[in-house]
Enzyme design. Structure first.
Site, PDB file in Angstrom:
ATOM      1  N   GLU A 158       0.873  -1.178   0.000  1.00 53.63           N
ATOM      2  CA  GLU A 158       0.000   0.000   0.000  1.00 53.63           C
ATOM      3  C   GLU A 158       0.907   1.223   0.000  1.00 53.63           C
ATOM      4  O   GLU A 158       1.468   1.597   1.030  1.00 53.63           O
ATOM      5  CB  GLU A 158      -0.930   0.012   1.217  1.00 53.63           C
ATOM      6  CG  GLU A 158      -1.978   1.121   1.099  1.00 53.63           C
ATOM      7  CD  GLU A 158      -2.933   1.164   2.276  1.00 53.63           C
ATOM      8  OE1 GLU A 158      -4.069   1.609   2.083  1.00 53.63           O
ATOM      9  OE2 GLU A 158      -2.537   0.772   3.381  1.00 53.63           O
ATOM     10  N   HIS A 224      -6.382   5.306  -2.223  1.00 51.54           N
ATOM     11  CA  HIS A 224      -5.655   6.546  -1.921  1.00 51.54           C
ATOM     12  C   HIS A 224      -5.521   7.343  -3.214  1.00 51.54           C
ATOM     13  O   HIS A 224      -4.427   7.741  -3.626  1.00 51.54           O
ATOM     14  CB  HIS A 224      -4.301   6.241  -1.298  1.00 51.54           C
ATOM     15  CG  HIS A 224      -4.393   5.751   0.105  1.00 51.54           C
ATOM     16  ND1 HIS A 224      -4.505   6.608   1.183  1.00 51.54           N
ATOM     17  CD2 HIS A 224      -4.423   4.489   0.607  1.00 51.54           C
ATOM     18  CE1 HIS A 224      -4.576   5.894   2.298  1.00 51.54           C
ATOM     19  NE2 HIS A 224      -4.549   4.602   1.975  1.00 51.54           N
ATOM     20  N   GLY A 278     -17.211   0.912  12.549  1.00 54.71           N
ATOM     21  CA  GLY A 278     -18.070   1.951  13.095  1.00 54.71           C
ATOM     22  C   GLY A 278     -17.438   3.325  13.082  1.00 54.71           C
ATOM     23  O   GLY A 278     -18.093   4.316  13.440  1.00 54.71           O
ATOM     24  N   ASP A 303      -7.542  -3.355   7.940  1.00 52.06           N
ATOM     25  CA  ASP A 303      -6.594  -2.241   7.771  1.00 52.06           C
ATOM     26  C   ASP A 303      -5.941  -1.931   9.123  1.00 52.06           C
ATOM     27  O   ASP A 303      -5.641  -0.795   9.457  1.00 52.06           O
ATOM     28  CB  ASP A 303      -7.293  -0.998   7.214  1.00 52.06           C
ATOM     29  CG  ASP A 303      -6.316   0.071   6.727  1.00 52.06           C
ATOM     30  OD1 ASP A 303      -5.117  -0.243   6.530  1.00 52.06           O
ATOM     31  OD2 ASP A 303      -6.731   1.235   6.565  1.00 52.06           O
ATOM     32  N   ALA A 341      -5.556   6.692  11.002  1.00 51.52           N
ATOM     33  CA  ALA A 341      -4.384   5.902  10.608  1.00 51.52           C
ATOM     34  C   ALA A 341      -4.704   4.422  10.706  1.00 51.52           C
ATOM     35  O   ALA A 341      -4.422   3.764  11.708  1.00 51.52           O
ATOM     36  CB  ALA A 341      -3.192   6.250  11.493  1.00 51.52           C
TER      37      ALA A 341
END
Length: 419
Positions: A158, A224, A278, A303, A341
């Site tokens: 990523e 991104h 959430g 993630d 993050a």
């Protein structure tokens, strides 16, 4: 003698639906039989799969183990009121247990792997974070060894080939356009274990890099990105098949400028990742994605960064520092301070939230958690569903969908203690 374990009494989620009072028989590292639990009569055939019920499976009421059967390599474990689902498959995870894959050491990587396994993720990709190309190549070399050892299913890069306008928790100064030569350098460094790369296809070299990845057998993921609707369609035509955490780190869905979200949702060739914690998504957006794409095109991911499975505090994320407050991770300084993050999510929590809060059905949640990502990775012949012949990767949940047990390749990672 190969050990046989019979898991009985739970609801078993199979590809075709739920079997109440089911039975899963594990032999060694594989699933040997699945279906409704037969009558207690010794030797009676299971009508669903023709498997004989062993004559020695008399469970110990206190522990669920078959003492007399143990002498014959057989054990029985009764799981009344529980659920048995396939082990979870995570396409996108950066770390956990205070450790990060970006640290580039086998020790830290194994800490992250064990943390997520204990929460039901029996198959995962190791995701990197934007860094210097040489450093990323070194990380890939270390991670590739863990893939070869069977600890990981592959590597997901990523960054650094992402948009500076949508960099999120990636260091802006280290971003670069996806030059195909640089893309090839990282793929080669992974020694055949690179499975996915996230990039912004609108950047110079983006479409060429998507084609290179597709030709190399590496999943090209759009993420991104500041891409338009039209440019995203071009990327899909060039071979992009994944949306990296759909809705996050990309332009919002608007009525005159639908952007990448609409293009990624509408194309049947694209699998969309969702972070169901959430925080990253409003429930209405999750519902929209499932309504448009369906469980066969949705893959729940974490993630997760190093703070997954840990308490609030400060943690590294690649070259940056993250502060976790009330379970939400944000960059603590620099030009992207305050940006979310990654997450501290584990997939058992994502599963429970999907069923108990978002109102998804158990079968479709299982598909998004296991079957769909396994199929995307090309390993659905081994993992992703409870079927005869597949790896015995199983998760046991209680009646309230809380994790109670995890089995990987026939061995308990977390031994269930239901009832």
């Amino acid at each position: 003698m190969v050990q046989r374990t019979h898991l009985t009494g739970a609801r078993v989620v199979l590809p075709e639906g739920v079997v109440d009072h089911g039975r899963v028989t594990v032999e060694g590292t594989r699933i040997a039989a699945v279906g409704p639990a037969p009558d207690a009569t010794p030797g009676q055939a299971d009508p669903a799969h023709g498997q004989a019920d062993p004559a020695h499976s008399h469970a110990d009421p206190a522990h669920g183990h078959a003492d007399s059967a143990a002498d014959h390599g057989e054990r029985a474990l009764d799981l009344p009121g529980g659920w048995i689902v396939p082990g979870f498959v995570d396409l996108h995870v950066h770390g956990g247990g205070g450790a990060s894959f970006s640290a580039g050491t086998p020790e830290e990587s194994m800490t992250a792997i064990r943390t997520h396994r204990a929460h039901g993720t029996t198959t995962m990709l190791a995701s990197t974070v934007t860094g210097d190309l040489d450093d990323l190549a070194r990380q890939a070399a270390t991670l590739s060894e863990l893939v070869e050892q069977g600890e990981l299913a592959g590597i997901h890069f990523e960054g650094p080939f992402i948009s500076p306008h949508r960099c999120g928790a990636h260091q802006p100064s280290l971003l670069r356009a996806p030059d195909p030569a640089d893309v090839r350098k990282l793929v080669d460094a992974a020694r055949g274990t690179a499975r996915m790369m996230t990039l912004a296809p609108e950047l110079p070299g983006g479409l060429e890099s998507v084609r290179l990845l597709a030709d190399s057998g590496v999943l090209a993921a759009v993420g991104h990105t500041d891409s338009t609707y039209e440019a995203t369609i071009e990327a899909i035509r060039a071979g992009a098949t994944v949306a990296t955490h759909l809705f996050n780190a990309m332009p919002s869905l608007l009525h005159r400028t639908p952007g990448p979200v609409a293009a990624l949702l509408e194309d049947e060739r694209v699998t969309v990742e969702l972070i169901n914690d959430g925080t990253h998504l409003h429930p209405a957006m999750l519902e929209l994605a499932f309504h448009r794409a369906g469980a066969d095109r949705v893959a729940f991911i974490t993630d997760a960064m190093g703070a997954a499975g840990m308490s609030d505090g400060r943690y590294p994320l690649g070259p940056m520092e993250v502060e976790v407050k009330e379970g939400v991770a944000r960059i603590s300084g620099g030009p992207t301070a305050g940006s979310i993050a990654g997450s501290t999510l584990t997939l058992d929590r994502a599963f429970r939230r999907a069923v108990t809060i978002d109102g998804l059905g158990v079968v479709e949640t299982v598909r998004a958690m296991s079957a769909t990502p396994a199929r995307l990775l090309g390993i659905a012949d081994r993992v992703g569903s409870v079927e005869v012949g597949k790896d015995a990767d199983l998760v046991v949940l209680d009646d309230d969908f809380r994790l109670r047990g995890v089995m990987r390749r026939g061995a308990w990672v977390v031994h269930p203690e239901l009832g």
